[in-house]
Design a protein around this motif. Structure first.
Motif, PDB file in Angstrom:
ATOM      1  N   ASN A  45      27.326  40.597  41.194  1.00  0.00           N
ATOM      2  CA  ASN A  45      27.994  41.380  42.240  1.00  0.00           C
ATOM      3  C   ASN A  45      27.230  42.656  42.572  1.00  0.00           C
ATOM      4  OD1 ASN A  45      30.716  40.065  42.992  1.00  0.00           O
ATOM      5  ND2 ASN A  45      30.727  39.941  40.769  1.00  0.00           N
ATOM      6  N   SER A  46      26.596  43.273  41.564  1.00  0.00           N
ATOM      7  CA  SER A  46      25.769  44.455  41.831  1.00  0.00           C
ATOM      8  C   SER A  46      24.589  44.086  42.718  1.00  0.00           C
ATOM      9  CB  SER A  46      25.261  45.063  40.514  1.00  0.00           C
ATOM     10  OG  SER A  46      26.333  45.523  39.727  1.00  0.00           O
ATOM     11  N   LEU A  48      24.474  41.674  44.956  1.00  0.00           N
ATOM     12  CA  LEU A  48      24.972  41.484  46.328  1.00  0.00           C
ATOM     13  C   LEU A  48      25.184  42.822  47.036  1.00  0.00           C
ATOM     14  CD1 LEU A  48      27.569  38.560  46.396  1.00  0.00           C
ATOM     15  CD2 LEU A  48      25.415  38.731  47.629  1.00  0.00           C
ATOM     16  N   SER A  70      32.599  42.373  46.353  1.00  0.00           N
ATOM     17  CA  SER A  70      31.783  42.457  45.139  1.00  0.00           C
ATOM     18  C   SER A  70      32.148  43.688  44.318  1.00  0.00           C
ATOM     19  CB  SER A  70      30.289  42.497  45.504  1.00  0.00           C
ATOM     20  OG  SER A  70      29.887  41.287  46.099  1.00  0.00           O
ATOM     21  N   ASP A  73      35.452  43.052  42.657  1.00  0.00           N
ATOM     22  CA  ASP A  73      35.347  42.160  41.498  1.00  0.00           C
ATOM     23  C   ASP A  73      34.809  42.890  40.269  1.00  0.00           C
ATOM     24  OD1 ASP A  73      36.390  39.906  42.690  1.00  0.00           O
ATOM     25  OD2 ASP A  73      34.460  39.130  43.357  1.00  0.00           O
ATOM     26  N   PRO A 286      35.550  35.873  39.863  1.00  0.00           N
ATOM     27  CA  PRO A 286      34.589  36.945  40.177  1.00  0.00           C
ATOM     28  C   PRO A 286      33.151  36.601  39.792  1.00  0.00           C
ATOM     29  CG  PRO A 286      36.543  37.861  39.151  1.00  0.00           C
ATOM     30  CD  PRO A 286      36.654  36.372  39.027  1.00  0.00           C
ATOM     31  N   ASN A 289      31.916  34.126  42.667  1.00  0.00           N
ATOM     32  CA  ASN A 289      31.820  34.668  44.029  1.00  0.00           C
ATOM     33  C   ASN A 289      30.388  34.946  44.476  1.00  0.00           C
ATOM     34  OD1 ASN A 289      34.558  34.462  44.357  1.00  0.00           O
ATOM     35  ND2 ASN A 289      34.975  36.649  44.269  1.00  0.00           N
ATOM     36  N   PRO A 290      29.593  35.740  43.727  1.00  0.00           N
ATOM     37  CA  PRO A 290      28.215  35.993  44.185  1.00  0.00           C
ATOM     38  C   PRO A 290      27.357  34.736  44.183  1.00  0.00           C
ATOM     39  CG  PRO A 290      28.555  36.909  41.987  1.00  0.00           C
ATOM     40  CD  PRO A 290      29.897  36.487  42.498  1.00  0.00           C
ATOM     41  N   TYR A 293      28.328  32.745  47.395  1.00  0.00           N
ATOM     42  CA  TYR A 293      27.781  33.364  48.599  1.00  0.00           C
ATOM     43  C   TYR A 293      26.256  33.277  48.651  1.00  0.00           C
ATOM     44  CZ  TYR A 293      32.082  35.197  50.580  1.00  0.00           C
ATOM     45  OH  TYR A 293      33.318  35.300  51.180  1.00  0.00           O
TER      46      TYR A 293
END
Length: 317
Positions: A45-46, A48, A70, A73, A286, A289-290, A293
Motif C-alpha cells: 500500500n505504501s 501504491l 491504500s 488500509d 488489505p 488490494n494493492p 490493482y
C-alpha cells in the motif's frame, strides 16, 4: 442499585482478548502469518501511495481515491494487528479499557469509511465510462477532494456514535472478550444492561453504511455494464472493463466479509467464524488490494516499473 452499577462499571479497567485461545497450537502459526501479511500490507500500500504521487499520469480522481484506500488500509491494519501480534505471544492477553475503546473507534471508523469510499470510487468509474467527455468537468478537483473528505467524516461520525454508546454502558465486571480484537459485537455481549438502543443504532448504521453504498455500487455497475456493451470494438470493451475489474474485485472481497459479519442472523453467531472473517476482511483484503490493482491495471504496472527502474538506475550510478 444505581450506585452498585457505577461501582461495577468503574471496576472494569481492562479487557482480556481470548479469541482463538482454544487453539494454542495455532498461535505461533497465526503470529507468523499475520506478521508476514502485515509487512506485505505496509509495503504494497505504501508503494501504491508513492507511485500515485510521483507519477504525474496518475494524478487523476481514480488514483486519488486509490491512494486514500491504500492509506486507509495501512491505518486500519495498524489499529489492531500490532496489538493482536503481541496478544498471540502473550500469556495475559490484556488490553486497557481506553486502549480497547480507541481500537474500536479507529478500526470501526476506518471500516465505515471504506464502505463509503468504495461507493465513491464506483461513482467515479460510472462518470468515466458513461460520460467520458464530461468526466474532467464533473470530477473536478474540488468535487473529488470533498467526496473523499466526506467519506472519512461520515465513517468516523458513525463509529464515534456507536463506540460512545457502547462504552458508557455497564459491563458489570465481565471483561473477558471472546474475540481477537475489541470488536463491537463481541463487546455488546458483555454488557449487563438493556442494549436495545445499541442494536437499533447498529441496525440503522449497517443499512446506511453497508446496504446503501452497496446499492449505489450496484446501480453504478448496471449503467457501466450497459455502456460497455454498447462499445463497438472488442478492444474498447476490454479496456473499459479493465478499469473497473480491480475495483469490483475489491468490492466483492470487502462487502462479502462485512455483510457476513454484520448482517447475518444472530442465531448463526459462532465466535470462531467471526474471528476468521475478521482476519479475512481485516488482514487478507488489505493485503490483496494493492496486488489486485497492480495486476489488473496497466497504468499502475507501468508506473511501478518506472519507479523501480529509476531507483535501480540511481543505485547503479
Amino acid at each position: 442499585m444505581e450506585h452498585m452499577k457505577m461501582e461495577n462499571y468503574s471496576a472494569v479497567t481492562e479487557f482480556f482478548l481470548v479469541g482463538l485461545s482454544q487453539y494454542p497450537e495455532l498461535q505461533l502459526l497465526l503470529f507468523m502469518l499475520c506478521l508476514i501479511m502485515y509487512v506485505i500490507i505496509l509495503l504494497g500500500n505504501s508503494l501504491l501511495i508513492i507511485i500515485s504521487i510521483l507519477d504525474s499520469r496518475l494524478h487523476t480522481p481514480m488514483y486519488f481515491f486509490l491512494g486514500n484506500l491504500s492509506f486507509l488500509d495501512i491505518c486500519y491494519t495498524s489499529s489492531f494487528i500490532p496489538t493482536m501480534l503481541i496478544l498471540f505471544r502473550s500469556e495475559t492477553k490484556s488490553i486497557s479499557f481506553i486502549g480497547c475503546a480507541l481500537q474500536m473507534v479507529v478500526s470501526l471508523g476506518l471500516g465505515c469509511t471504506e464502505c463509503v469510499l468504495l461507493a465513491v470510487m464506483a461513482y467515479d468509474r460510472y462518470v468515466a465510462i458513461c460520460n467520458p467527455l464530461r468526466y474532467p468537468i464533473i470530477m473536478n478537483r474540488v468535487l473529488y477532494v470533498h467526496m473523499a473528505a466526506w467519506s472519512w467524516i461520515i465513517g468516523y461520525l458513525i463509529s464515534l456514535l456507536q463506540t460512545v454508546m457502547t462504552m458508557i454502558l455497564p459491563f458489570c465486571g465481565n471483561n473477558v472478550i471472546d474475540h481477537i480484537t475489541c470488536e463491537i459485537l463481541a463487546l455488546l455481549k458483555l454488557i449487563c444492561s438493556d442494549i436495545t438502543i445499541n442494536v437499533i443504532i447498529m441496525t440503522v448504521a449497517s443499512i446506511v453504511i453497508l446496504m446503501l453504498p452497496l446499492l449505489l455500487i450496484f446501480i453504478s455497475y448496471v449503467f457501466i455494464l450497459s455502456s460497455i456493451l454498447r462499445i463497438n470494438s472488442a478492444e474498447g470493451r476490454k479496456k473499459a472493463f479493465s478499469t473497473c475489474s480491480a475495483h469490483l474485485t475489491v468490492v466483492i472481497l470487502f462487502y462479502g466479509s462485512a455483510l457476513f459479519m454484520y448482517m447475518k442472523p444472530k442465531s448463526k453467531d459462532t465466535n470462531t467464524s467471526d474471528e476468521i472473517v475478521v482476519l479475512s476482511y481485516g488482514v487478507i483484503t488489505p493485503m490483496l488490494n494493492p496486488i489486485i490493482y497492480s495486476l489488473r491495471n496497466k497504468e499502475v504496472k507501468e508506473a511501478v516499473k518506472k519507479v523501480l527502474s529509476r531507483h535501480l538506475h540511481l543505485l547503479k550510478s
